[in-house]
Write an enzyme that holds these catalytic residues in place. Structure first.
Site, PDB file in Angstrom:
ATOM      1  N   HIS B  62       2.679  13.742  -3.695  1.00 15.05           N
ATOM      2  CA  HIS B  62       3.795  13.278  -3.824  1.00 15.05           C
ATOM      3  C   HIS B  62       4.651  12.896  -4.941  1.00 15.05           C
ATOM      4  CE1 HIS B  62       0.964   9.995  -5.979  1.00 15.05           C
ATOM      5  NE2 HIS B  62       1.754   9.043  -5.938  1.00 15.05           N
ATOM      6  N   ASP B  66       3.829  10.350 -12.231  1.00 18.75           N
ATOM      7  CA  ASP B  66       2.522  10.407 -13.166  1.00 18.75           C
ATOM      8  C   ASP B  66       1.951  11.228 -12.225  1.00 18.75           C
ATOM      9  OD1 ASP B  66       2.163   8.639 -10.603  1.00 18.75           O
ATOM     10  OD2 ASP B  66      -0.038   7.966 -11.043  1.00 18.75           O
ATOM     11  N   ASP B 212      -2.198   8.965  -3.662  1.00 17.18           N
ATOM     12  CA  ASP B 212      -2.562   7.595  -4.040  1.00 17.18           C
ATOM     13  C   ASP B 212      -1.925   6.820  -2.695  1.00 17.18           C
ATOM     14  OD1 ASP B 212      -1.844   8.998  -6.617  1.00 17.18           O
ATOM     15  OD2 ASP B 212      -0.405   7.456  -6.663  1.00 17.18           O
ATOM     16  N   HIS B 270      -8.022   7.430 -11.012  1.00 13.26           N
ATOM     17  CA  HIS B 270      -6.189   7.253 -11.118  1.00 13.26           C
ATOM     18  C   HIS B 270      -6.890   5.104 -11.720  1.00 13.26           C
ATOM     19  CE1 HIS B 270      -2.700   5.774  -9.261  1.00 13.26           C
ATOM     20  NE2 HIS B 270      -1.922   6.894  -9.855  1.00 13.26           N
TER      21      HIS B 270
END
Lengths: 303, 303
Positions: B62, B66, B212, B270
Protein backbone atom coordinates in the site's frame (compact mmCIF):
# COMPACT_ATOMS: atom_id res chain seq x y z
CA UNK A 1 28.24 28.67 21.33
CA UNK A 2 30.13 27.74 18.23
CA UNK A 3 28.65 26.89 14.91
CA UNK A 4 28.76 23.16 14.22
CA UNK A 5 28.49 21.38 10.90
CA UNK A 6 27.51 17.70 11.26
CA UNK A 7 28.05 15.52 8.21
CA UNK A 8 25.29 12.95 7.67
CA UNK A 9 26.25 11.65 4.23
CA UNK A 10 29.20 11.82 1.86
CA UNK A 11 28.51 9.56 -1.11
CA UNK A 12 27.43 10.50 -4.60
CA UNK A 13 24.56 8.85 -6.43
CA UNK A 14 23.98 5.52 -4.68
CA UNK A 15 23.80 4.89 -0.92
CA UNK A 16 25.95 2.09 0.48
CA UNK A 17 26.17 0.61 3.99
CA UNK A 18 29.42 2.56 4.46
CA UNK A 19 28.55 5.90 2.87
CA UNK A 20 25.21 7.70 2.74
CA UNK A 21 23.86 10.26 0.28
CA UNK A 22 24.25 13.99 0.84
CA UNK A 23 23.05 15.72 3.99
CA UNK A 24 24.61 18.07 6.55
CA UNK A 25 23.27 19.99 9.52
CA UNK A 26 24.42 23.49 10.50
CA UNK A 27 23.73 24.09 14.20
CA UNK A 28 23.98 27.59 15.65
CA UNK A 29 22.72 28.99 18.93
CA UNK A 30 19.42 29.94 17.33
CA UNK A 31 19.07 27.62 14.34
CA UNK A 32 19.35 24.02 13.27
CA UNK A 33 19.41 23.85 9.49
CA UNK A 34 19.38 20.68 7.40
CA UNK A 35 21.10 21.01 4.02
CA UNK A 36 20.08 18.34 1.50
CA UNK A 37 18.16 15.24 2.48
CA UNK A 38 19.20 12.04 0.72
CA UNK A 39 17.45 8.75 1.50
CA UNK A 40 17.83 7.72 5.15
CA UNK A 41 18.81 11.19 6.40
CA UNK A 42 16.23 11.15 9.23
CA UNK A 43 17.73 8.00 10.75
CA UNK A 44 21.28 9.34 10.55
CA UNK A 45 20.15 12.52 12.31
CA UNK A 46 19.15 10.33 15.25
CA UNK A 47 22.31 8.20 15.01
CA UNK A 48 24.52 11.30 15.11
CA UNK A 49 22.72 13.08 17.93
CA UNK A 50 20.81 15.66 15.89
CA UNK A 51 17.34 16.13 17.30
CA UNK A 52 14.89 16.02 14.42
CA UNK A 53 12.57 18.36 16.31
CA UNK A 54 15.26 21.08 16.50
CA UNK A 55 15.42 21.52 12.71
CA UNK A 56 13.67 24.77 11.78
CA UNK A 57 14.72 25.01 8.17
CA UNK A 58 15.65 22.63 5.35
CA UNK A 59 17.63 23.73 2.28
CA UNK A 60 17.65 21.56 -0.84
CA UNK A 61 20.36 22.19 -3.44
CA UNK A 62 18.71 20.41 -6.36
CA UNK A 63 16.16 17.77 -7.27
CA UNK A 64 18.34 14.72 -7.70
CA UNK A 65 17.40 11.63 -5.74
CA UNK A 66 20.60 11.47 -3.69
CA UNK A 67 19.83 14.96 -2.35
CA UNK A 68 16.08 14.81 -1.87
CA UNK A 69 14.66 11.27 -1.59
CA UNK A 70 14.81 11.42 2.22
CA UNK A 71 12.61 14.51 2.37
CA UNK A 72 9.10 12.96 2.07
CA UNK A 73 9.91 10.52 4.89
CA UNK A 74 11.26 13.23 7.19
CA UNK A 75 8.27 15.51 6.57
CA UNK A 76 5.78 12.73 7.33
CA UNK A 77 7.73 11.69 10.42
CA UNK A 78 7.27 15.24 11.74
CA UNK A 79 3.56 14.70 11.26
CA UNK A 80 3.64 11.43 13.20
CA UNK A 81 5.67 13.11 15.96
CA UNK A 82 2.93 15.79 16.12
CA UNK A 83 5.28 18.63 15.28
CA UNK A 84 3.70 22.01 15.93
CA UNK A 85 6.52 24.40 14.99
CA UNK A 86 6.57 25.85 11.52
CA UNK A 87 9.06 24.30 9.08
CA UNK A 88 10.49 26.15 6.10
CA UNK A 89 11.88 24.21 3.15
CA UNK A 90 13.85 26.12 0.49
CA UNK A 91 14.95 24.84 -2.89
CA UNK A 92 14.90 25.38 -6.63
CA UNK A 93 11.72 25.46 -8.70
CA UNK A 94 10.00 22.07 -8.77
CA UNK A 95 10.52 21.43 -5.05
CA UNK A 96 6.92 22.27 -4.16
CA UNK A 97 5.54 19.86 -6.78
CA UNK A 98 7.92 17.14 -5.59
CA UNK A 99 6.87 17.49 -1.95
CA UNK A 100 3.14 18.05 -2.42
CA UNK A 101 2.78 15.18 -4.88
CA UNK A 102 4.55 12.75 -2.56
CA UNK A 103 2.43 13.81 0.41
CA UNK A 104 -0.79 13.66 -1.62
CA UNK A 105 0.03 10.19 -2.97
CA UNK A 106 0.30 8.76 0.53
CA UNK A 107 -2.76 10.70 1.70
CA UNK A 108 -0.96 12.70 4.39
CA UNK A 109 -2.29 16.04 5.56
CA UNK A 110 0.34 17.97 7.50
CA UNK A 111 -0.75 19.00 10.98
CA UNK A 112 2.07 21.58 11.18
CA UNK A 113 2.80 24.67 9.10
CA UNK A 114 4.99 23.51 6.22
CA UNK A 115 6.16 26.39 4.03
CA UNK A 116 7.93 25.60 0.77
CA UNK A 117 9.89 28.46 -0.75
CA UNK A 118 11.23 28.05 -4.28
CA UNK A 119 13.94 30.22 -5.76
CA UNK A 120 15.45 30.75 -9.16
CA UNK A 121 18.66 28.75 -9.08
CA UNK A 122 20.39 31.05 -11.59
CA UNK A 123 20.46 34.19 -9.41
CA UNK A 124 22.58 34.62 -6.29
CA UNK A 125 20.11 35.97 -3.77
CA UNK A 126 19.56 36.46 -0.07
CA UNK A 127 16.77 34.04 0.84
CA UNK A 128 16.72 34.47 4.61
CA UNK A 129 17.87 36.85 7.31
CA UNK A 130 17.16 37.58 10.92
CA UNK A 131 19.25 39.32 13.57
CA UNK A 132 21.62 36.33 13.86
CA UNK A 133 21.98 34.86 10.40
CA UNK A 134 21.88 35.55 6.71
CA UNK A 135 21.54 32.85 4.04
CA UNK A 136 22.33 33.46 0.37
CA UNK A 137 22.13 31.14 -2.61
CA UNK A 138 25.23 30.36 -4.70
CA UNK A 139 24.34 29.43 -8.31
CA UNK A 140 26.06 26.18 -9.28
CA UNK A 141 26.51 24.39 -12.62
CA UNK A 142 24.91 20.97 -12.70
CA UNK A 143 22.62 18.94 -14.96
CA UNK A 144 19.52 20.39 -13.29
CA UNK A 145 19.00 23.82 -11.63
CA UNK A 146 21.22 23.78 -8.54
CA UNK A 147 22.20 26.23 -5.82
CA UNK A 148 24.72 26.11 -3.04
CA UNK A 149 24.12 28.07 0.15
CA UNK A 150 26.22 30.65 1.98
CA UNK A 151 25.64 31.19 5.71
CA UNK A 152 26.95 34.33 7.44
CA UNK A 153 26.55 35.11 11.08
CA UNK A 154 25.23 38.59 11.73
CA UNK A 155 27.06 40.27 14.58
CA UNK A 156 27.65 43.97 15.21
CA UNK A 157 31.19 45.14 14.38
CA UNK A 158 32.01 46.31 17.97
CA UNK A 159 31.54 44.85 21.45
CA UNK A 160 30.68 47.10 24.40
CA UNK A 161 33.10 47.40 27.34
CA UNK A 162 30.53 47.03 30.10
CA UNK A 163 32.33 48.93 32.88
CA UNK A 164 32.67 51.92 30.53
CA UNK A 165 28.99 51.81 29.65
CA UNK A 166 28.18 51.78 33.36
CA UNK A 167 30.61 54.62 34.14
CA UNK A 168 29.01 56.88 31.52
CA UNK A 169 25.44 55.82 32.46
CA UNK A 170 24.73 54.80 28.90
CA UNK A 171 21.15 53.46 28.63
CA UNK A 172 20.39 50.01 27.25
CA UNK A 173 18.55 51.55 24.27
CA UNK A 174 21.78 53.18 23.07
CA UNK A 175 23.87 50.01 23.10
CA UNK A 176 23.05 49.04 19.54
CA UNK A 177 24.37 52.34 18.10
CA UNK A 178 27.61 51.88 20.07
CA UNK A 179 27.94 48.31 18.74
CA UNK A 180 27.61 49.78 15.26
CA UNK A 181 30.55 52.17 15.92
CA UNK A 182 28.88 55.47 16.86
CA UNK A 183 30.35 57.85 19.46
CA UNK A 184 28.48 58.78 22.66
CA UNK A 185 27.37 62.30 23.60
CA UNK A 186 27.62 62.50 27.38
CA UNK A 187 25.22 64.45 29.65
CA UNK A 188 27.68 67.40 29.73
CA UNK A 189 27.68 67.59 25.93
CA UNK A 190 31.16 66.14 25.50
CA UNK A 191 31.79 63.45 22.86
CA UNK A 192 33.15 60.09 24.04
CA UNK A 193 34.86 58.37 21.06
CA UNK A 194 33.49 54.91 20.29
CA UNK A 195 36.99 53.40 20.66
CA UNK A 196 36.91 54.23 24.41
CA UNK A 197 33.57 52.42 24.90
CA UNK A 198 33.95 49.35 22.71
CA UNK A 199 36.49 47.00 21.28
CA UNK A 200 36.34 45.23 17.93
CA UNK A 201 34.03 42.22 17.84
CA UNK A 202 35.30 38.85 16.65
CA UNK A 203 34.84 38.01 12.99
CA UNK A 204 31.37 36.78 12.06
CA UNK A 205 31.26 33.05 11.34
CA UNK A 206 30.64 31.84 7.81
CA UNK A 207 30.07 28.55 6.00
CA UNK A 208 29.24 27.66 2.40
CA UNK A 209 27.86 24.41 0.98
CA UNK A 210 28.51 23.80 -2.73
CA UNK A 211 27.19 20.50 -4.09
CA UNK A 212 26.80 19.44 -6.92
CA UNK A 213 28.70 21.50 -9.45
CA UNK A 214 31.18 21.54 -12.29
CA UNK A 215 34.22 23.77 -11.70
CA UNK A 216 32.84 27.28 -11.66
CA UNK A 217 35.18 30.21 -11.16
CA UNK A 218 32.54 32.71 -10.01
CA UNK A 219 32.01 30.72 -6.81
CA UNK A 220 35.33 32.21 -5.64
CA UNK A 221 34.08 35.76 -5.04
CA UNK A 222 30.97 34.54 -3.24
CA UNK A 223 32.87 32.47 -0.67
CA UNK A 224 35.94 34.70 -0.27
CA UNK A 225 37.67 34.36 3.13
CA UNK A 226 34.89 32.30 4.74
CA UNK A 227 35.62 29.96 7.66
CA UNK A 228 34.54 26.68 6.06
CA UNK A 229 33.80 25.81 2.46
CA UNK A 230 32.16 22.46 1.71
CA UNK A 231 32.75 21.75 -1.98
CA UNK A 232 31.94 18.55 -3.78
CA UNK A 233 34.86 16.46 -5.08
CA UNK A 234 33.28 13.54 -6.87
CA UNK A 235 36.36 12.48 -8.87
CA UNK A 236 40.14 12.52 -8.92
CA UNK A 237 41.55 15.01 -11.44
CA UNK A 238 42.63 12.15 -13.73
CA UNK A 239 38.88 11.86 -14.48
CA UNK A 240 38.51 15.57 -15.28
CA UNK A 241 36.72 14.82 -18.56
CA UNK A 242 34.23 12.53 -16.81
CA UNK A 243 33.71 15.26 -14.20
CA UNK A 244 33.07 17.85 -16.91
CA UNK A 245 30.66 15.58 -18.73
CA UNK A 246 28.62 14.81 -15.62
CA UNK A 247 28.98 18.36 -14.30
CA UNK A 248 30.87 17.43 -11.16
CA UNK A 249 34.20 18.62 -9.77
CA UNK A 250 37.51 16.94 -9.11
CA UNK A 251 39.30 17.14 -5.77
CA UNK A 252 41.90 19.42 -7.38
CA UNK A 253 39.20 21.75 -8.70
CA UNK A 254 37.54 21.99 -5.28
CA UNK A 255 40.92 22.87 -3.80
CA UNK A 256 41.53 25.49 -6.50
CA UNK A 257 38.27 27.25 -5.59
CA UNK A 258 39.27 27.16 -1.91
CA UNK A 259 42.77 28.50 -2.62
CA UNK A 260 41.59 31.33 -4.87
CA UNK A 261 38.90 32.29 -2.35
CA UNK A 262 41.42 32.10 0.52
CA UNK A 263 38.91 30.28 2.73
CA UNK A 264 40.15 29.13 6.14
CA UNK A 265 39.22 25.47 5.67
CA UNK A 266 37.90 23.26 2.86
CA UNK A 267 35.83 20.12 3.38
CA UNK A 268 35.38 17.82 0.38
CA UNK A 269 32.63 15.22 -0.10
CA UNK A 270 30.13 13.63 -2.54
CA UNK A 271 32.67 10.97 -3.42
CA UNK A 272 32.12 8.61 -6.33
CA UNK A 273 31.38 5.07 -5.16
CA UNK A 274 34.45 3.93 -7.13
CA UNK A 275 36.70 5.33 -4.37
CA UNK A 276 36.47 2.76 -1.59
CA UNK A 277 38.74 4.95 0.54
CA UNK A 278 38.34 8.66 -0.24
CA UNK A 279 41.74 9.50 1.33
CA UNK A 280 43.13 9.50 -2.20
CA UNK A 281 40.87 12.48 -2.94
CA UNK A 282 42.08 14.24 0.20
CA UNK A 283 45.70 13.77 -0.83
CA UNK A 284 45.01 15.30 -4.23
CA UNK A 285 43.18 18.30 -2.75
CA UNK A 286 45.90 18.94 -0.16
CA UNK A 287 48.49 19.35 -2.91
CA UNK A 288 46.61 22.48 -4.00
CA UNK A 289 45.09 23.59 -0.70
CA UNK A 290 46.60 22.17 2.46
CA UNK A 291 43.84 23.00 5.02
CA UNK A 292 41.48 20.44 3.47
CA UNK A 293 39.55 17.78 5.39
CA UNK A 294 37.42 14.85 4.29
CA UNK A 295 33.70 14.77 4.96
CA UNK A 296 32.89 11.61 6.93
CA UNK A 297 29.58 10.28 8.24
CA UNK A 298 29.17 11.62 11.76
CA UNK A 299 32.02 14.16 11.54
CA UNK A 300 31.35 17.37 13.47
CA UNK A 301 33.28 20.45 12.35
CA UNK A 302 33.40 23.41 14.73
CA UNK A 303 33.47 26.86 13.17
CA UNK B 1 17.22 -24.97 -2.72
CA UNK B 2 14.88 -23.82 0.00
CA UNK B 3 12.80 -20.71 -0.01
CA UNK B 4 14.27 -17.99 2.18
CA UNK B 5 12.55 -14.96 3.62
CA UNK B 6 14.98 -12.20 4.65
CA UNK B 7 13.60 -9.50 6.93
CA UNK B 8 14.91 -6.00 6.11
CA UNK B 9 12.67 -3.90 8.35
CA UNK B 10 10.24 -4.42 11.23
CA UNK B 11 9.13 -1.02 12.50
CA UNK B 12 5.86 0.76 11.91
CA UNK B 13 5.60 4.38 10.82
CA UNK B 14 8.95 5.98 11.68
CA UNK B 15 12.42 4.54 10.99
CA UNK B 16 14.86 4.46 13.91
CA UNK B 17 18.55 3.50 14.05
CA UNK B 18 17.48 0.17 15.62
CA UNK B 19 14.42 -0.71 13.53
CA UNK B 20 13.73 0.02 9.88
CA UNK B 21 10.45 0.36 7.99
CA UNK B 22 8.80 -2.59 6.26
CA UNK B 23 10.60 -4.68 3.66
CA UNK B 24 11.24 -8.40 3.15
CA UNK B 25 12.79 -10.46 0.37
CA UNK B 26 11.54 -13.88 -0.72
CA UNK B 27 14.34 -15.80 -2.45
CA UNK B 28 13.59 -18.97 -4.38
CA UNK B 29 15.66 -20.86 -6.90
CA UNK B 30 14.22 -18.82 -9.75
CA UNK B 31 13.06 -15.59 -8.16
CA UNK B 32 14.12 -12.85 -5.81
CA UNK B 33 11.09 -10.82 -4.80
CA UNK B 34 11.12 -7.66 -2.71
CA UNK B 35 7.95 -7.07 -0.71
CA UNK B 36 7.45 -3.46 0.41
CA UNK B 37 10.19 -0.89 0.21
CA UNK B 38 10.37 1.56 3.12
CA UNK B 39 13.04 4.27 3.21
CA UNK B 40 16.57 2.85 3.23
CA UNK B 41 15.58 -0.62 1.96
CA UNK B 42 18.24 -0.63 -0.78
CA UNK B 43 21.04 -0.17 1.74
CA UNK B 44 19.74 -2.91 4.03
CA UNK B 45 19.56 -5.26 1.04
CA UNK B 46 23.32 -4.81 0.68
CA UNK B 47 23.91 -5.04 4.45
CA UNK B 48 22.03 -8.33 4.66
CA UNK B 49 23.59 -9.97 1.59
CA UNK B 50 20.71 -9.54 -0.85
CA UNK B 51 22.04 -8.64 -4.27
CA UNK B 52 19.99 -5.73 -5.60
CA UNK B 53 20.55 -6.96 -9.14
CA UNK B 54 18.89 -10.34 -8.39
CA UNK B 55 15.51 -8.76 -7.63
CA UNK B 56 13.16 -9.43 -10.54
CA UNK B 57 9.91 -8.32 -8.98
CA UNK B 58 8.79 -5.81 -6.34
CA UNK B 59 5.41 -6.04 -4.59
CA UNK B 60 4.04 -3.02 -2.74
CA UNK B 61 1.21 -3.59 -0.23
CA UNK B 62 0.00 0.00 0.00
CA UNK B 63 1.00 3.60 -0.54
CA UNK B 64 2.04 4.61 2.94
CA UNK B 65 5.48 6.15 3.32
CA UNK B 66 6.89 3.42 5.58
CA UNK B 67 6.16 0.87 2.84
CA UNK B 68 7.09 2.80 -0.30
CA UNK B 69 9.45 5.75 0.30
CA UNK B 70 12.48 3.60 -0.52
CA UNK B 71 11.17 2.72 -3.98
CA UNK B 72 12.19 5.83 -5.99
CA UNK B 73 15.77 5.52 -4.71
CA UNK B 74 16.01 1.82 -5.51
CA UNK B 75 14.61 2.28 -9.03
CA UNK B 76 17.05 5.10 -9.81
CA UNK B 77 19.95 3.10 -8.36
CA UNK B 78 19.13 0.36 -10.88
CA UNK B 79 19.47 3.01 -13.56
CA UNK B 80 22.87 4.11 -12.24
CA UNK B 81 23.98 0.46 -12.06
CA UNK B 82 22.97 0.14 -15.75
CA UNK B 83 20.42 -2.59 -15.09
CA UNK B 84 19.29 -4.27 -18.29
CA UNK B 85 16.87 -6.90 -16.99
CA UNK B 86 13.19 -6.08 -16.90
CA UNK B 87 11.74 -5.20 -13.49
CA UNK B 88 8.09 -5.64 -12.59
CA UNK B 89 6.55 -3.64 -9.77
CA UNK B 90 3.09 -4.60 -8.54
CA UNK B 91 0.86 -2.63 -6.21
CA UNK B 92 -2.53 -1.02 -5.68
CA UNK B 93 -3.89 1.75 -7.88
CA UNK B 94 -1.87 4.95 -7.51
CA UNK B 95 1.48 3.17 -7.60
CA UNK B 96 2.18 4.16 -11.21
CA UNK B 97 1.52 7.85 -10.50
CA UNK B 98 3.72 7.69 -7.40
CA UNK B 99 6.65 6.16 -9.27
CA UNK B 100 6.40 8.09 -12.53
CA UNK B 101 5.98 11.46 -10.81
CA UNK B 102 9.02 10.86 -8.61
CA UNK B 103 11.15 9.81 -11.58
CA UNK B 104 9.95 12.73 -13.69
CA UNK B 105 10.63 15.24 -10.93
CA UNK B 106 14.28 14.23 -10.75
CA UNK B 107 14.55 14.04 -14.55
CA UNK B 108 15.46 10.35 -14.69
CA UNK B 109 14.72 8.29 -17.78
CA UNK B 110 14.95 4.57 -17.05
CA UNK B 111 17.38 2.71 -19.26
CA UNK B 112 15.81 -0.63 -18.32
CA UNK B 113 12.31 -1.99 -18.84
CA UNK B 114 10.30 -0.95 -15.79
CA UNK B 115 6.76 -2.35 -15.83
CA UNK B 116 4.31 -1.13 -13.21
CA UNK B 117 1.24 -3.30 -12.74
CA UNK B 118 -1.61 -1.95 -10.62
CA UNK B 119 -4.35 -4.10 -9.17
CA UNK B 120 -7.65 -3.53 -7.44
CA UNK B 121 -6.86 -4.05 -3.77
CA UNK B 122 -10.42 -5.20 -2.98
CA UNK B 123 -10.34 -8.42 -5.05
CA UNK B 124 -8.25 -11.50 -4.23
CA UNK B 125 -6.60 -12.28 -7.53
CA UNK B 126 -3.76 -14.21 -9.08
CA UNK B 127 -1.34 -11.55 -10.31
CA UNK B 128 1.54 -13.75 -11.42
CA UNK B 129 2.32 -17.34 -12.33
CA UNK B 130 5.00 -19.27 -14.11
CA UNK B 131 5.97 -22.93 -13.91
CA UNK B 132 7.58 -22.45 -10.48
CA UNK B 133 5.50 -19.91 -8.63
CA UNK B 134 2.06 -18.40 -8.22
CA UNK B 135 1.39 -15.08 -6.51
CA UNK B 136 -2.08 -14.02 -5.33
CA UNK B 137 -3.25 -10.85 -3.61
CA UNK B 138 -4.90 -10.98 -0.19
CA UNK B 139 -7.27 -8.04 0.38
CA UNK B 140 -6.49 -6.35 3.71
CA UNK B 141 -8.32 -3.70 5.76
CA UNK B 142 -6.31 -0.54 6.25
CA UNK B 143 -6.78 3.21 5.93
CA UNK B 144 -5.83 3.12 2.23
CA UNK B 145 -6.28 0.32 -0.36
CA UNK B 146 -3.96 -2.47 0.80
CA UNK B 147 -3.17 -6.03 -0.28
CA UNK B 148 -1.13 -8.78 1.24
CA UNK B 149 0.50 -11.37 -1.00
CA UNK B 150 0.35 -15.17 -1.04
CA UNK B 151 3.19 -17.13 -2.63
CA UNK B 152 2.74 -20.79 -3.59
CA UNK B 153 5.36 -22.95 -5.13
CA UNK B 154 4.16 -24.80 -8.19
CA UNK B 155 5.40 -28.38 -8.25
CA UNK B 156 3.85 -31.41 -9.94
CA UNK B 157 2.10 -33.81 -7.53
CA UNK B 158 4.39 -36.80 -8.36
CA UNK B 159 8.16 -37.29 -8.75
CA UNK B 160 9.54 -39.69 -11.35
CA UNK B 161 11.57 -42.75 -10.27
CA UNK B 162 14.39 -42.34 -12.79
CA UNK B 163 15.50 -46.00 -13.01
CA UNK B 164 11.92 -47.00 -13.83
CA UNK B 165 11.65 -44.36 -16.53
CA UNK B 166 14.89 -45.68 -18.03
CA UNK B 167 13.76 -49.32 -17.78
CA UNK B 168 10.55 -48.57 -19.69
CA UNK B 169 12.31 -46.29 -22.18
CA UNK B 170 9.94 -43.46 -21.42
CA UNK B 171 10.84 -40.40 -23.53
CA UNK B 172 11.57 -37.02 -21.96
CA UNK B 173 8.47 -35.51 -23.59
CA UNK B 174 6.22 -37.86 -21.59
CA UNK B 175 7.69 -37.02 -18.18
CA UNK B 176 5.30 -34.16 -17.48
CA UNK B 177 2.20 -36.37 -17.85
CA UNK B 178 3.73 -38.92 -15.44
CA UNK B 179 4.45 -36.16 -12.91
CA UNK B 180 0.79 -35.22 -13.17
CA UNK B 181 -0.26 -38.77 -12.27
CA UNK B 182 -1.01 -40.41 -15.63
CA UNK B 183 -0.24 -44.07 -16.34
CA UNK B 184 2.17 -45.17 -19.10
CA UNK B 185 1.22 -47.28 -22.13
CA UNK B 186 4.25 -49.40 -22.95
CA UNK B 187 5.38 -50.37 -26.49
CA UNK B 188 3.60 -53.77 -26.12
CA UNK B 189 0.31 -52.03 -25.31
CA UNK B 190 0.34 -52.89 -21.62
CA UNK B 191 -0.51 -50.22 -19.03
CA UNK B 192 2.10 -49.42 -16.36
CA UNK B 193 0.32 -47.83 -13.37
CA UNK B 194 1.65 -44.41 -12.40
CA UNK B 195 2.34 -45.63 -8.84
CA UNK B 196 5.06 -47.96 -10.23
CA UNK B 197 6.82 -45.08 -12.03
CA UNK B 198 6.54 -42.23 -9.54
CA UNK B 199 6.29 -41.43 -5.88
CA UNK B 200 4.45 -38.56 -4.25
CA UNK B 201 6.23 -35.23 -4.44
CA UNK B 202 6.91 -33.15 -1.31
CA UNK B 203 4.40 -30.49 -0.35
CA UNK B 204 4.70 -27.23 -2.28
CA UNK B 205 6.14 -24.36 -0.25
CA UNK B 206 3.97 -21.41 0.68
CA UNK B 207 4.35 -18.00 2.32
CA UNK B 208 1.98 -15.10 2.92
CA UNK B 209 2.76 -11.48 3.79
CA UNK B 210 -0.05 -9.52 5.48
CA UNK B 211 0.81 -5.92 6.42
CA UNK B 212 -0.92 -3.55 7.30
CA UNK B 213 -4.38 -4.65 8.36
CA UNK B 214 -7.03 -4.60 11.02
CA UNK B 215 -8.13 -8.03 12.24
CA UNK B 216 -9.87 -9.58 9.27
CA UNK B 217 -11.34 -13.06 9.54
CA UNK B 218 -11.45 -13.82 5.83
CA UNK B 219 -7.66 -13.88 5.70
CA UNK B 220 -7.89 -17.29 7.39
CA UNK B 221 -9.22 -19.24 4.39
CA UNK B 222 -6.70 -17.65 2.06
CA UNK B 223 -3.66 -18.67 4.11
CA UNK B 224 -4.91 -22.03 5.39
CA UNK B 225 -2.11 -24.51 6.22
CA UNK B 226 0.68 -22.47 4.62
CA UNK B 227 4.28 -22.84 5.79
CA UNK B 228 4.91 -19.29 6.96
CA UNK B 229 2.51 -16.43 7.61
CA UNK B 230 3.91 -12.97 8.18
CA UNK B 231 1.20 -10.92 9.87
CA UNK B 232 1.55 -7.43 11.27
CA UNK B 233 1.28 -7.03 15.05
CA UNK B 234 1.60 -3.31 15.68
CA UNK B 235 0.17 -3.30 19.22
CA UNK B 236 -0.36 -5.38 22.33
CA UNK B 237 -3.96 -6.48 22.77
CA UNK B 238 -4.42 -4.04 25.66
CA UNK B 239 -4.42 -1.39 22.90
CA UNK B 240 -7.08 -3.19 20.84
CA UNK B 241 -9.16 -0.01 20.50
CA UNK B 242 -6.15 1.96 19.24
CA UNK B 243 -5.44 -0.88 16.81
CA UNK B 244 -9.04 -0.82 15.55
CA UNK B 245 -9.01 2.93 15.14
CA UNK B 246 -5.76 2.96 13.16
CA UNK B 247 -6.68 -0.25 11.32
CA UNK B 248 -3.79 -2.29 12.64
CA UNK B 249 -3.69 -5.64 14.46
CA UNK B 250 -2.63 -6.72 17.91
CA UNK B 251 -0.20 -9.57 18.53
CA UNK B 252 -3.08 -11.68 19.84
CA UNK B 253 -5.14 -11.02 16.70
CA UNK B 254 -2.25 -12.02 14.43
CA UNK B 255 -1.91 -15.24 16.43
CA UNK B 256 -5.66 -15.91 16.19
CA UNK B 257 -5.48 -15.71 12.39
CA UNK B 258 -2.51 -18.10 12.42
CA UNK B 259 -4.26 -20.55 14.78
CA UNK B 260 -7.52 -20.59 12.85
CA UNK B 261 -5.67 -21.03 9.55
CA UNK B 262 -3.47 -23.76 11.06
CA UNK B 263 -0.35 -22.35 9.44
CA UNK B 264 2.95 -24.01 10.30
CA UNK B 265 4.69 -20.86 11.54
CA UNK B 266 3.74 -17.25 12.25
CA UNK B 267 6.16 -14.31 12.05
CA UNK B 268 4.98 -11.02 13.54
CA UNK B 269 6.35 -7.55 12.74
CA UNK B 270 5.51 -3.87 12.05
CA UNK B 271 5.94 -3.05 15.72
CA UNK B 272 4.90 0.28 17.16
CA UNK B 273 7.90 2.41 18.12
CA UNK B 274 6.53 2.48 21.68
CA UNK B 275 7.77 -1.11 22.19
CA UNK B 276 11.53 -0.73 22.69
CA UNK B 277 11.81 -4.51 22.95
CA UNK B 278 9.18 -6.33 20.87
CA UNK B 279 9.59 -9.56 22.89
CA UNK B 280 6.51 -8.52 24.84
CA UNK B 281 4.52 -8.84 21.59
CA UNK B 282 6.01 -12.28 20.98
CA UNK B 283 4.98 -13.46 24.43
CA UNK B 284 1.41 -12.32 23.84
CA UNK B 285 1.20 -14.03 20.43
CA UNK B 286 2.67 -17.28 21.76
CA UNK B 287 -0.14 -17.59 24.30
CA UNK B 288 -2.54 -18.02 21.38
CA UNK B 289 -0.24 -19.61 18.80
CA UNK B 290 2.97 -21.13 20.06
CA UNK B 291 4.96 -21.46 16.77
CA UNK B 292 5.36 -17.69 16.51
CA UNK B 293 8.64 -15.87 15.86
CA UNK B 294 9.61 -12.20 15.89
CA UNK B 295 10.65 -10.45 12.71
CA UNK B 296 14.12 -8.94 13.24
CA UNK B 297 16.32 -6.92 10.91
CA UNK B 298 18.55 -9.38 9.07
CA UNK B 299 16.62 -12.51 10.15
CA UNK B 300 16.53 -15.24 7.49
CA UNK B 301 13.67 -17.74 7.74
CA UNK B 302 13.99 -20.97 5.78
CA UNK B 303 10.80 -22.47 4.38
Amino acid sequence: MSWQVTVLGTNSAVPTPQRSPSAQVLSTEKHSILIDCGEGTQVRMTSFGIKRSRIDCILITHLHGDHVFGLPGLLTSYNLFRRERKLQVYGPKGLRAFVTHNLEMIGTHMNYDLEIIEHNAADPKRIYQDEHLEIRTIPLSHRVPTTGYLFREKIPPRKIISEKATAYNIPYTAMRSLQLGEDWIAADGSTIPNEQLTFPNRTARSFAYCSDTAYREDIVDQVRSIDLLYHEATFLHELEKEADKRMHSTAKQAALIARKAEVKKLMIGHFSTRYKDPKILLEEAKQTFEPTILAEEGLVVEI
